[in-house]
Design an enzyme around this catalytic site. Sequence first.
Site, PDB file in Angstrom:
ATOM      1  N   ARG A 235      -8.736   5.957   0.490  1.00 54.18           N
ATOM      2  CA  ARG A 235      -8.432   5.203  -0.715  1.00 54.18           C
ATOM      3  C   ARG A 235      -7.430   6.025  -1.521  1.00 54.18           C
ATOM      4  O   ARG A 235      -7.455   7.259  -1.494  1.00 54.18           O
ATOM      5  CB  ARG A 235      -9.694   4.986  -1.571  1.00 54.18           C
ATOM      6  CG  ARG A 235     -10.532   3.770  -1.197  1.00 54.18           C
ATOM      7  CD  ARG A 235      -9.813   2.482  -1.558  1.00 54.18           C
ATOM      8  NE  ARG A 235     -10.694   1.336  -1.565  1.00 54.18           N
ATOM      9  CZ  ARG A 235     -10.853   0.496  -0.559  1.00 54.18           C
ATOM     10  NH1 ARG A 235     -10.193   0.711   0.561  1.00 54.18           N
ATOM     11  NH2 ARG A 235     -11.647  -0.546  -0.653  1.00 54.18           N
ATOM     12  N   GLU A 264      -1.021   0.713  -6.288  1.00 53.60           N
ATOM     13  CA  GLU A 264      -0.681  -0.270  -5.261  1.00 53.60           C
ATOM     14  C   GLU A 264      -0.417  -1.621  -5.921  1.00 53.60           C
ATOM     15  O   GLU A 264      -1.202  -2.040  -6.774  1.00 53.60           O
ATOM     16  CB  GLU A 264      -1.817  -0.393  -4.240  1.00 53.60           C
ATOM     17  CG  GLU A 264      -2.050   0.879  -3.434  1.00 53.60           C
ATOM     18  CD  GLU A 264      -3.174   0.734  -2.410  1.00 53.60           C
ATOM     19  OE1 GLU A 264      -3.750  -0.369  -2.286  1.00 53.60           O
ATOM     20  OE2 GLU A 264      -3.473   1.726  -1.733  1.00 53.60           O
ATOM     21  N   HIS A 283      -1.213  -0.598   2.733  1.00 51.53           N
ATOM     22  CA  HIS A 283      -2.671  -0.769   2.757  1.00 51.53           C
ATOM     23  C   HIS A 283      -3.060  -1.893   3.727  1.00 51.53           C
ATOM     24  O   HIS A 283      -3.831  -2.801   3.389  1.00 51.53           O
ATOM     25  CB  HIS A 283      -3.216  -1.065   1.354  1.00 51.53           C
ATOM     26  CG  HIS A 283      -4.660  -0.666   1.202  1.00 51.53           C
ATOM     27  ND1 HIS A 283      -5.202  -0.232   0.023  1.00 51.53           N
ATOM     28  CD2 HIS A 283      -5.690  -0.647   2.095  1.00 51.53           C
ATOM     29  CE1 HIS A 283      -6.492   0.045   0.182  1.00 51.53           C
ATOM     30  NE2 HIS A 283      -6.803  -0.197   1.436  1.00 51.53           N
TER      31      HIS A 283
END
Length: 322
Positions: A235, A264, A283
């Site tokens: 993460r 993000e 991601h």
Amino acid sequence: MSARPTVILHTDKPDGAIAVLGETHPDLEVHPCDTYAGLPALIERTAAEVVYSIRFDGTPRYPRQAVTESPTVKWVSIGGSGTDHLGRWDPARLTVTNSAGVAAGMLAEYALGAILSFSLDLRGFERRQQARQWGGGRVEPIEGKTILIIGLGKTGEAVARRAQTMGVRTLGIRARPKPMPCLDEVHGPDALLALIGRADFIVCCVPLLPATRGLVGKAAFAAMKPSVVLIDISRGGVVEEAALLAALDAGRIKGAALDVFTAEPLPAEHPLWGYDNVAVTPHCAAVYEGWDIKSVRMFADNLARYRRGEPLENVVNPERGY
């Protein structure tokens, strides 16, 4: 717990989820929701008891309070593995489960692909091809090299199994160390700095917790070999980006493959975009064709247990994050 709970399917692809629930639990009242903004009102209107939820539009806008503080919601089933977007919740009032393992194999393949890309210098050969340049470049075997896997959940185990079959020595770190068949060595978190200098490849696959935020920081980069490759499939926030940038600028690591970031989407002006020895992916390492249906089927199986009053699988401890 009730035998016929009202269920919300919170996903940007509700059709497949509705079909699975229609097949497995045709008697239940199921409500789809494909936006973050619409979830709070839907929970309130339906008095939903169960919410299956996918983090499909990032973390900052996720309606966590509506999910974790609703007086009617008793169980939240997260479609992926990470639960940091929920923040804290009271486990005495709310049960949270995840879909750990749904993408473990794909994440492991991403990690192995990144390792092979660097060991085979594929990015360098691509640049030479674009320049129509013959010669140069050098391939290296990964057999006999050492990988350090930070986090030995289902993803970490899957990485270790694949690396072991390639002749790579496997070191691992987990909160509660114990022998594991696919690991040559398993250590606790206190051993990180001692182990990190032995690694040719480092794979981060821990959840984001207070204890793991900034885990791979300035001291960790200082202890690494200059030939190391870092792969981050955890993460954003586990790897300290300022320390990573400093290490890249100083040539203290060979390169990195990054699928997660503190912000993000990664801002267009972020310096990480500009490094030839950094692979940036959005991601997406856990996103493969059919993963969402596999996740919903895991939820449907757990929903059957819930309706029978049986213990649920993959219950997340909010203190541990898994």
